[in-house]
Design an enzyme around this catalytic site. Sequence first.
Site: not given
Lengths: 476, 476
Positions: B103, B105, B130, B164, B194, B227, B329, B415, B443
């Site tokens: 890949h 991207d 990667d 990917e 990969d 609230h 809150t 995976s 990453h």
Amino acid sequence: MNNKEKDLQSIFKYVDEHVPLYVERLAEAVAIESVSAEKEKFNELIRMAEWTKNKLELLGTVCELVYPKSKQLDNGEFVKLPPVLLGQLGSDPKKVTLLIYGHLDSDGWDTEPFVLVEKDGKLYGRGSTDDKGPVIAWINIIEAFHCLKIEMPVNVKFCFELMEESGSVGLEDVLRCKKDEGWFQDVDCACISDNYWVGTKKPCITYGLRGLCYTNVEVTCSNQDLHSGVYGGSVHEAMSDLIYLLDNLVDKNGKILIPKIYDKVDPLTEKERDRYESIDFDCESYRKSIGASKLLYDNKAELLMHRWRYPSLSIHGISGAFSGKGEKTVIPCKVTGKFSIRLVPSQNPEEIAHLVEQHIKQLHKQRGSLNKCHVYSSFGPHWLTDVDHPNFLAGRQAIRRVYQVEPDLTREGGSIPVTLALQKYTGKNVVLLPIGAADDMAHSQNEKFNKDNYILGMKMLGAYFYELAEHIIKDN
Amino acid sequence: MNNKEKDLQSIFKYVDEHVPLYVERLAEAVAIESVSAEKEKFNELIRMAEWTKNKLELLGTVCELVYPKSKQLDNGEFVKLPPVLLGQLGSDPKKVTLLIYGHLDSDGWDTEPFVLVEKDGKLYGRGSTDDKGPVIAWINIIEAFHCLKIEMPVNVKFCFELMEESGSVGLEDVLRCKKDEGWFQDVDCACISDNYWVGTKKPCITYGLRGLCYTNVEVTCSNQDLHSGVYGGSVHEAMSDLIYLLDNLVDKNGKILIPKIYDKVDPLTEKERDRYESIDFDCESYRKSIGASKLLYDNKAELLMHRWRYPSLSIHGISGAFSGKGEKTVIPCKVTGKFSIRLVPSQNPEEIAHLVEQHIKQLHKQRGSLNKCHVYSSFGPHWLTDVDHPNFLAGRQAIRRVYQVEPDLTREGGSIPVTLALQKYTGKNVVLLPIGAADDMAHSQNEKFNKDNYILGMKMLGAYFYELAEHIIKDN
């Protein structure tokens, strides 16, 4: 018929004859997009301040726009703050001086929020009830005195801010500075109309607020976010440690599990208990209005007490974990759980923060995780005052005069920090005198202000001026 | 010396003489900001596809950019998808045909990610390892054959995608369509480079991946966010119900608490166990690299098995709750907890999803909360293949040839869904042949690709072509 009664009747008649003007005026204010949380709306905040200043000046008020110092953000950037609008109407030393607080900013909204729409006697629009409506009610009623050339029974000082929805940033700076200048010296009492009735029919006067202890629990398991495929099964994950800690804070019945947390909660007296019984409130409509299947209590007094006079703990969320849509498979390295406890008399906020910290540390130790755990809290005290103070007696009498009913004596579960600030800087009694109804939905997409509440509220505020003059005895 | 050996030596020499070119080429690819998750970078994805297509065409590859159909988002909007780059180099029916996936991207990055920087033999930059680095390694090595006029020992088909990092959206559409056209008919095996070595020194070949069951648990307590000041103490809060459910999924030692979850996990054989013992992996450096205080296991085989061959559960986060900075809150009305289980042979994903759902529903019932609870999962199976398949034997021999070492036989805990997709659409064996090292930090902010891994990897892929030609017997 004495003068007060005669004058009031003229004033009320004047109000009734000017309803279209009042609606139009509220529409004008709503149309100014003074959203304090949105940077690009800064000029709208200024415009709202100028608009209000102009209205007050026409009534003879001496006004001042006080700009707080810029605020430095965490990223180092300096942010300009909008002004606080201060005003003084009358300075007769023989008269009582009332300080009126209100705010002119509003919250964000999704769709067309800035056009006031009237439907079935309800005025929909952002800020209509929170808090532009009440502020304009003050202006309108003073205008009636002015136009009718009726002498105001009290001196009035105004403090209107434009950052309430964003934590009132800068307000304390201004209050501190004005205190140093002696601006509060002649103030005899203060009034805030920025909360709501408990129900939709019966007016109330509010004498208590809960405090807050807001806690961050930070758990760290690694020096970077990890991929659950690659690392899952090998690390003690910060999220499961944090979830364990958060799961041991409150039980399914809302009981807080932190040891000693209830120790300093004031015991309930019979007199106080009776007060809840007489309040106009219906559990079932309350339940339906929020769409809950079941409430923690289905008895009116119990439910109100747990909203107002007992502490409660809410878990708000987690930062640092995945919170988006979709399915991200991250093992977050550092997650911060956020929860808060609403504090009540006579819990001491520092003590509570300490108990919370002890509890979390104890749980983390018990679990035996070697992940780093860091706890820190910020906090503010509760507020409780005397319902028989002359300021309150004046409010109660004004309500009776206009609504022909004894008002509910209520507390609120939330905090209105400016209440404590005004009490601190004036050193005088503060009353919360709401004119909006419980179902006004401030902050929601359907914020509205009932026309009746607007008009009758206005009258009540006019009557309150007279009652103040009678009830409060000037020191000097 | 046979031809293969002579040719390989020429090729390796050519590679060694062109290292600066290869680094420059990788820098060029890294400079193209092909981040698939960022809409405004769409043209960069196209540019990356064109750049690669051009490189392949110069080597004689017949290329095609296949655009998948636009994808409709939840909000109804249609999103254009970038193309999948398909290519074919050679179609000699007597030769083995290898399908190569990669890949082009990459993930987002915070600071200057698109300038490749060399430091101590490491090439830093987004996509360096990667997966732009490995893709360009394939191109470089084929270029060496081309320039040296050495005949390629195999036919090659390419499938390079640009989505990917964003769930490979559109890829299956293209694969399905090409299968219908018969494009995969002559493919004999497939290879994906990969993933990564287990350590930093010893190459590996990967024969297994865990599957995934990703679960969303949605708890709703009201029809709007509330609230905590106003409502805290009166409602059964969705967050505390959800926290309770999430706290009963996994214990502090990583053991999953869902009944029967381990029933279908394959028993460990002695042969499999031995495989883990021989793997080049050091628990202590692994622990240090992620900055954890302690791992769940400090024994190498146990740690690897719990990453690869046993299921693990990770809690990723909560959507709908407060997740920002600061101290809001809110009592969130609807919160969705997100967690996933990594699945292993022979767990059936549907069965696991069912067990998860049963467990959550049982817990919610036990707690007795009347808040609504909704559970839904998405899932994909594990992947496990035969390390003695000719495709694997070819990879193992190529590694031995270049690194003079027997590769580790590894699995991955994550995976790589395209593995299953290629296996499905080709009907042939797929090998995972990583060339990056364990510490490449795909990453992360410091993604890098060792120059050595790049160059030696390239040579290994060249050798792999020859080994494929020898090991795989053509059907026809």
